[in-house]
Design a protein around this motif. Structure first.
Motif, mmCIF file in Angstrom:
data_model
loop_
_atom_site.group_PDB
_atom_site.id
_atom_site.type_symbol
_atom_site.label_atom_id
_atom_site.label_comp_id
_atom_site.label_asym_id
_atom_site.label_seq_id
_atom_site.Cartn_x
_atom_site.Cartn_y
_atom_site.Cartn_z
ATOM 1 N N MET A 91 0.799 -1.222 0.000
ATOM 2 C CA MET A 91 0.000 0.000 0.000
ATOM 3 C C MET A 91 0.835 1.276 0.000
ATOM 4 O O MET A 91 0.462 2.285 -0.618
ATOM 5 N N ILE A 92 1.985 1.274 0.670
ATOM 6 C CA ILE A 92 2.687 2.521 0.986
ATOM 7 C C ILE A 92 3.897 2.797 0.102
ATOM 8 O O ILE A 92 4.192 3.959 -0.194
ATOM 9 N N ARG A 93 4.617 1.761 -0.341
ATOM 10 C CA ARG A 93 5.819 2.024 -1.139
ATOM 11 C C ARG A 93 5.455 2.729 -2.435
ATOM 12 O O ARG A 93 4.567 2.313 -3.163
ATOM 13 N N ARG A 94 6.176 3.790 -2.733
ATOM 14 C CA ARG A 94 5.854 4.636 -3.877
ATOM 15 C C ARG A 94 6.829 4.428 -5.031
ATOM 16 O O ARG A 94 7.912 3.888 -4.860
ATOM 17 N N ASP A 95 6.410 4.910 -6.186
ATOM 18 C CA ASP A 95 7.266 4.893 -7.371
ATOM 19 C C ASP A 95 7.783 3.481 -7.668
ATOM 20 O O ASP A 95 8.932 3.293 -8.073
ATOM 21 N N SER A 96 6.907 2.505 -7.454
ATOM 22 C CA SER A 96 7.259 1.115 -7.697
ATOM 23 C C SER A 96 6.396 0.561 -8.816
ATOM 24 O O SER A 96 5.214 0.890 -8.929
ATOM 25 N N CYS A 97 6.975 -0.301 -9.622
ATOM 26 C CA CYS A 97 6.203 -0.967 -10.668
ATOM 27 C C CYS A 97 5.516 -2.217 -10.135
ATOM 28 O O CYS A 97 4.758 -2.874 -10.867
ATOM 29 N N VAL A 98 5.757 -2.545 -8.874
ATOM 30 C CA VAL A 98 5.152 -3.719 -8.239
ATOM 31 C C VAL A 98 4.161 -3.294 -7.164
ATOM 32 O O VAL A 98 2.981 -3.655 -7.208
ATOM 33 N N ASP A 99 4.625 -2.534 -6.189
ATOM 34 C CA ASP A 99 3.774 -2.078 -5.097
ATOM 35 C C ASP A 99 2.888 -0.916 -5.551
ATOM 36 O O ASP A 99 3.240 -0.177 -6.474
ATOM 37 N N PHE A 100 1.762 -0.735 -4.870
ATOM 38 C CA PHE A 100 0.755 0.215 -5.332
ATOM 39 C C PHE A 100 1.078 1.671 -4.979
ATOM 40 O O PHE A 100 0.889 2.571 -5.787
ATOM 41 N N GLY A 101 1.516 1.925 -3.743
ATOM 42 C CA GLY A 101 1.815 3.294 -3.325
ATOM 43 C C GLY A 101 0.608 4.204 -3.298
ATOM 44 O O GLY A 101 0.735 5.415 -3.479
ATOM 45 N N ILE A 102 -0.586 3.650 -3.041
ATOM 46 C CA ILE A 102 -1.804 4.473 -3.052
ATOM 47 C C ILE A 102 -2.061 5.145 -1.710
ATOM 48 O O ILE A 102 -2.908 6.022 -1.613
#
Length: 243
Positions: A164-175
């Motif tokens: 949910m939290i990791r940003r600028d990732s092509c895997v994690d959502f970062g929303i």
């Protein structure tokens, strides 16, 4: 941390944090959705059952998504269809019962009855707690989700928060933008613990303090995003012997 190890971990993180990672990982299930609430619910349930090998987890998460949620997680929660499972003690997935699933859904219903997103609920309901502690404060009564008093590494909850939290990732959502990737803790399973021990990132037994120690070691490489190292440790364990 030796320069050679640091550089190697950086290389592995870049190698494995790619769109191709999604195809063989349980995160593929919530990646089916675009609305925040659907992603949150699908991701929480998928991470909750993340015990066993990845193929088995994906198969069961797909069953839940298609046969139970019918591809509409938020609608399923808000319409209360999960109430039919109350009191059922037979297996929902491995050591989780249908009643466990019902409790998880009832807590999600309470959340979305008050806020549009789980992020908003956690952010508005608690002060001066880490993202993990906030999540534990809501779901700590559910089988497989340890509460704040537990010494458990809370691997599944940490994985959900990474998604949910990791940003600028092509895997994690970062929303989730109200929380910082700096506050995440590595999802510590037996595989990651073994690799981290072999690499000298920790000497402790598997628990939340150990997960924090490993995260601090990874923060020396990625100070703003230490859990990026999860991809490096995954790659190290899958393809290379520890040095």
């Amino acid at each position: 941390m030796k320069k050679q190890l640091k550089e190697h971990l950086m290389l592995l993180a870049e190698r494995y944090e790619t769109p191709a990672f999604i195809a063989d990982d349980p995160i593929q299930i919530p990646h089916r959705y675009t609305s925040c609430a659907d992603i949150e619910i699908s991701a929480l349930v998928t991470s909750w059952i993340a015990t066993g090998n990845r193929k088995a987890i994906i198969k069961s998460a797909d069953r839940i998504d298609c046969s139970i949620f019918k591809n509409h997680p938020h609608d399923y929660i808000m319409q209360g269809e999960w109430k039919i499972y109350a009191g059922r003690k037979d297996s929902f997935y491995r050591y989780y019962s249908y009643d466990d699933f019902c409790l998880l859904c009832s807590l999600l219903y309470d959340v979305y009855s008050q806020c549009e997103t789980l992020e908003d609920y956690l952010y508005n309901s608690f002060d001066e707690l880490s993202p993990l502690q906030r999540l534990q404060s809501v779901f700590g009564l559910v089988n497989g989700m340890p509460d704040k008093a537990s010494a458990s590494e809370a691997k599944k909850m940490c994985m959900f928060l990474r998604w949910m939290i990791r940003r600028d990732s092509c895997v994690d959502f970062g929303i989730w933008r109200k929380f910082s990737p700096k506050d995440l803790i590595i999802p510590l399973d037996t595989h990651v613990h073994r690799i981290s021990t072999d690499l000298g990132l920790t000497k402790k037994r598997k628990c939340i303090k150990t997960a924090c120690d490993i995260t601090k070691a990874l923060a020396k490489i990625w100070p703003d995003d230490p859990v990026k190292g999860d991809f490096a440790l995954f790659g190290f364990g899958v393809n290379e012997p520890a040095k």
